[in-house]
Enzyme design. Structure first.
Site, PDB file in Angstrom:
ATOM      1  N   GLY A   6      -1.855   7.574 -45.183  1.00 15.07           N
ATOM      2  CA  GLY A   6      -1.934   8.289 -46.187  1.00 15.07           C
ATOM      3  C   GLY A   6      -0.442   8.953 -46.411  1.00 15.07           C
ATOM      4  CG  LEU A   7       2.787  10.064 -43.705  1.00 13.22           C
ATOM      5  CD1 LEU A   7       3.918   8.721 -42.572  1.00 13.22           C
ATOM      6  CD2 LEU A   7       2.786  10.571 -44.016  1.00 13.22           C
ATOM      7  CG  ASP A  21       1.063   8.486 -53.529  1.00 13.25           C
ATOM      8  OD1 ASP A  21       0.774   9.808 -53.594  1.00 13.25           O
ATOM      9  OD2 ASP A  21      -0.203   7.637 -52.509  1.00 13.25           O
ATOM     10  CD  GLU A  31      -2.809  15.132 -51.368  1.00 10.22           C
ATOM     11  OE1 GLU A  31      -2.540  14.699 -51.799  1.00 10.22           O
ATOM     12  OE2 GLU A  31      -2.169  16.125 -50.323  1.00 10.22           O
TER      13      GLU A  31
END
Length: 382
Positions: A95-96, A142, A6
């Site tokens: 946050g997905l 992402d 992260e």
């Protein structure tokens, strides 16, 4: 959903996310009027604009739509337009990666209806350029996993130099996603908090590398100092400013504060030591987590998620709701849990044995009201 790694991608350090069995779907038809018309099943508001003159400051989800369309502006056939309807079951503002799913999805869809050949490995770069144009100076995790993920695997992503490889998810590992009850907003204070950490990493890279004559890139990235064996975060000041770093090292302050959209305040305080300590340590945890998955050492994987969350709390990306959620899932039998996504709200991820899945999901729902669900590692963009 990010399993581990992260706030490392914008420093070009590794990550290990997976695509999950939640989707965003876009129905589309090509038109010949040079206009983009779009509606959402979930959100109110229809957007309609000339593609040669997009809105200067669209709000809400429309800004991602307009930015994604602009990414194909130079390749769009003359006079081409489109009508879009967006739906699906991927939770938003949690946050997905819903915003990146929208960006990648719109670019993919428009390319198909307009007959533009866009390779899968080209999608992440187009999508991150679109997203950075609206204010968040994020990394490319992402977009890469959405474009390239394989069912049954996490995706180890390296950025310097670029490389990806699938990491099989063992059959005796269950992965749970759970909502903290508070959104993970993309604008305002959360945007500033995120960009502060991006700029702090740039400052840290310069402070660690320049005194040794190391080229740390432009913008500077911590991957360069890690590769050179100079990643001693404890040698950094606790806080500093971009102005002070530039003056001390004799570098142009724009290398630190320049953003795709706008400019970060060069006089703002930057928590360089805490930020660099987390990012450098988190990159090491990605390596160890990949080893744990390949070895089937799943309790060790859980311990790495726990260590990641503890580091993210100090880093400043967690929240009381996320901390309570993570604690509840651990108490219910998870091997480990941590926030996932940029943080400041949103979702957490837990890993557990399959026979503990129901208890972990139940504990998460009791702690926050849900939703919470098991996720299956799935293919990326269809």
């Amino acid at each position: 959903m990010n399993l581990i790694g992260e706030h490392t991608d914008y420093s070009l350090l590794p990550v290990m996310p997976l695509a999950i069995d939640r989707h965003l779907a876009i129905w589309a038809a090509a038109t010949a009027d040079g206009r983009l018309i779009a509606e959402s099943i979930e959100f109110e508001g229809r957007i309609e604009f000339e593609l040669d003159a997009p809105p200067s400051a669209p709000g809400g989800w429309h800004r991602y739509l307009a930015a994604a369309a602009a990414a194909l502006a130079e390749r769009r056939p003359r006079g081409a337009g489109a009508r879009l309807l967006v739906g699906g079951d991927l939770p938003s503002t949690g946050g997905l990666s819903s915003s990146s799913a929208l960006s990648v999805g719109v670019i993919t869809t428009l390319a198909r209806v307009w007959g533009i050949d866009v390779a899968a490995d080209e999608l992440p770069g187009l999508a991150i350029s679109a997203e950075r144009s609206i204010g968040v100076e994020g990394g490319m995790m992402d977009q890469t996993v959405i474009a390239l993920a394989r069912a049954g695997h996490a995706l180890r992503i390296d950025f310097d130099p670029p490389a990806t490889r699938g990491v099989p998810i063992p059959a005796d590992l269950s992965i749970v996603a759970a909502y903290s009850g508070t959104p993970a907003p993309k604008g305002g204070a959360a945007n500033l908090a995120y960009n502060t950490r991006v700029v702090a990493c740039r400052a840290a890279a310069l402070l660690l590398g320049v005194p040794h004559g190391l080229d740390v890139g432009d913008p500077p990235v911590l991957s360069k100092v890690v590769a050179a064996g100079l990643a001693d975060a404890d040698a950094l000041p606790e806080t500093t400013t971009a102005d002070d770093v530039a003056a001390t090292l004799g570098v142009n302050v724009e290398r630190i504060v320049s953003m795709t959209a706008g400019r970060f305040d060069p006089a703002a305080e930057l928590p360089v030591r805490i930020v660099a300590r987390h990012v450098i340590g988190e990159a090491t945890r990605v390596d160890r987590a990949e080893e744990a998955l390949r070895d089937g050492s799943l309790e060790r994987l859980g311990a790495l998620l726990d260590a990641s969350h503890a580091s993210l709390r100090v880093f400043g990306a967690s929240s009381p709701a996320l901390d309570a959620l993570v604690a509840a899932m651990r108490s219910a039998g998870a091997w480990g849990a941590r926030l996932t996504g940029a943080g400041f709200g949103g979702y957490a991820v837990a890993v557990c044995a399959p026979d503990a899945t129901a208890a972990v999901i139940g504990a998460a729902r009791s702690a926050t009201g849900g939703p919470a669900f098991e996720v299956i590692a799935s293919d990326g963009v269809g």
